[in-house]
Design a protein around this motif. Sequence first.
Motif, PDB file in Angstrom:
ATOM      1  N   ARG A 193      -3.867   4.036  -1.718  1.00 31.40           N
ATOM      2  CA  ARG A 193      -3.936   4.836  -0.602  1.00 31.40           C
ATOM      3  C   ARG A 193      -5.186   6.076  -1.459  1.00 31.40           C
ATOM      4  O   ARG A 193      -4.843   7.332  -0.982  1.00 31.40           O
ATOM      5  N   LEU A 253      -1.492   5.437   5.116  1.00 34.51           N
ATOM      6  CA  LEU A 253      -3.148   4.243   5.408  1.00 34.51           C
ATOM      7  C   LEU A 253      -2.475   2.792   5.942  1.00 34.51           C
ATOM      8  O   LEU A 253      -1.395   2.216   5.587  1.00 34.51           O
ATOM      9  N   PRO A 304     -10.988   2.915   2.794  1.00 34.61           N
ATOM     10  CA  PRO A 304     -10.173   1.858   1.768  1.00 34.61           C
ATOM     11  C   PRO A 304     -10.368   1.516   0.852  1.00 34.61           C
ATOM     12  O   PRO A 304     -11.808   1.511   0.746  1.00 34.61           O
ATOM     13  N   VAL A 344       0.816  -1.052  -0.011  1.00 28.91           N
ATOM     14  CA  VAL A 344      -0.013  -0.309  -0.021  1.00 28.91           C
ATOM     15  C   VAL A 344       1.223   1.269  -0.215  1.00 28.91           C
ATOM     16  O   VAL A 344       0.433   2.214  -0.970  1.00 28.91           O
ATOM     17  N   ARG A 345       2.112   1.229   0.866  1.00 34.86           N
ATOM     18  CA  ARG A 345       2.852   2.446   0.800  1.00 34.86           C
ATOM     19  C   ARG A 345       3.288   2.476  -0.469  1.00 34.86           C
ATOM     20  O   ARG A 345       3.791   4.093  -1.599  1.00 34.86           O
TER      21      ARG A 345
END
Length: 633
Positions: free
Chosen positions: A372, A390, A432, A365-366
């Motif tokens: 995000r 997130l 999300p 996710v990063r």
Amino acid sequence: RPIANVRAYVVDARQRPVPIGVPGELLIGGAGVAAGYLGRPALTAEKFVPNPFAQIDKSRLKIEDSIPQGTPSSRFDLQSSHRLYRTGDLVRWLPDGNLEFLGRNDDQVKIRGFRVELGEIEAALRQHPAVLEAAADIQESADGQKRLIAYVVPADSYAGDGETGFNAGDLRAYLQEKLPPYMTPAIFVQLASLPLTATGKIDRKALPAPEGDAAESGAGYAAPRTATEELLAGIWAGLLGVKRIGIHDSFFDLGGHSLLAMRVISRVRELFGVELPVRTLFETPTLAGLASQIEAARVAGTPAAAPPLQRIARDSALALSFAQQRLWFLDQLEPGNLFYNIPTAIRLSGPLDADALRCALNEVVRRHEVLRTTFVAHGGVPQQVVAPALEIALPVDRLDGADGVPEPEREQAALRLATEEVRRPFDLATGPLLRGRLIRLAETEHIAVMTVHHIAADGWSMGILVGELAALYEVYAGNKIASPEDAVRMAGLPALTLQYADYAAWQRQWLRGAALEAQVAYWKQQLTGAPPLLELPTDRPRPAVQSANGAVHTFHFDRELSDGLCGFSQREGVTLFMALLAAYQTLLYRYSGQDDISVGSAIANRTRAEVEPLIGFFVNTLVFRTQFAGAPT
């Protein structure tokens, strides 16, 4: 045949009996089937499975239990009748009641969706007079592409091209007459001898990776002659995993397919600065042929059609891509619909570190901004809003334990939980847009369920998501991680210099004014006069309001038909998709009586190398129109 007191069953992957003559896995039950592997519960659960035919066996047991003790009989042990052992042997019933052994399950692999028997390739190779011994194996490159490799020990008495050895081109042509195209190896490696295990079997783990001139990829090798051919050979080598490529080698004979063809074209654009349609590679599939097309385009001054893709500033509103805007509009039209939920489930066998899995998921996710991102309207115009950080939760449903579900019911319970999860709607404005859930069946058996909204991902993206998740899990499970950058470096993942928002901005910048008008004009011309409806003779009238009611019917082509289709496609120089699409349109033409058929189909749409490692919604739906007037062949 089965020995006395033993039952044999031949089943498919879902443990359903297969007809006579159809290959399947051999399961055995009855006397002699053990209680399991000592001290290895995971392996026991995998190999010793509940007997779906136990009711039949129990009826026989009742009869045999009435026989006085000491009377010889084919009596079954009651406990073993409820359990079958998965042998891993591939067999088929013969009409006379005998079982024919075909090979091992672990010698069966899948490549580009086709099930391949390595033993069948090896047997065909050994029939060639130039071959003394042979082995076949699958090689997976760093980008996940699988290729078939043949390892050959030449016969001492055979002279190929005047010298002792073999000619890869001769072997390839020989195999193409005996095997379907997808079972023809891309690479042939000559060995002095095959590595063997202590029991005399082929040691596949010890087979060497093809390197340099040891890997002969085609017949009559001729080295690249020009700078264009050398650079193009480098592109092919990187995508196909073949070290040495000659000017007469065919891209598709070396294992290429339509998705890889798109990647070749994107790299040609990037390296040579020319725009070639994908069909060019199908029309001129050899290295020399494609190189000549590139040189002709450069001489003609054919520029790349689109501007370069660059990173944009994040200090202003971020526009949606055209594909995202379509889905956002449909979500506004029917909020909370489930049409565009993309689910994936992964079965995880063995000890699991749930915290490491959660960390790995959040690192994905990063890395990918689109996971995000939420979509908020300002003045009726949607914009992408990227959260700086997130955290995705990974809740665990424990079906084992004292308060859990009885073991025989856990699979169905897991299916219910997974179905509930993937049917939960997304809110595009709040996010999300990615959810995870872990279902624990036993200490060493889990199912990871992930659901993402289509506005943030596509089918290609799910492959990236699962691949990065697996690589990062290995890092987090076995190491102390100082920083996210360390995790990415240790996992060997590429740095992402661009994100999906950059692609959306690039698409909006490019497709406007004259460029957009040209695209619209093309499609108006292609679809002029196309009928608005397909009038199939259905058993119910078309409803006034379209519903989402429907079903999926799954079926399989038999081996003979599958091989015939693959051979036909290769002879015609088309992909299997092209051949099947033509057949499907012809079927609709025959059923409807309409001679103008339009079919919508999705394409990957990753036409630029920069977007290949990104998660995002790139897929596009195109119209394929076929007109049957004039009695085409």
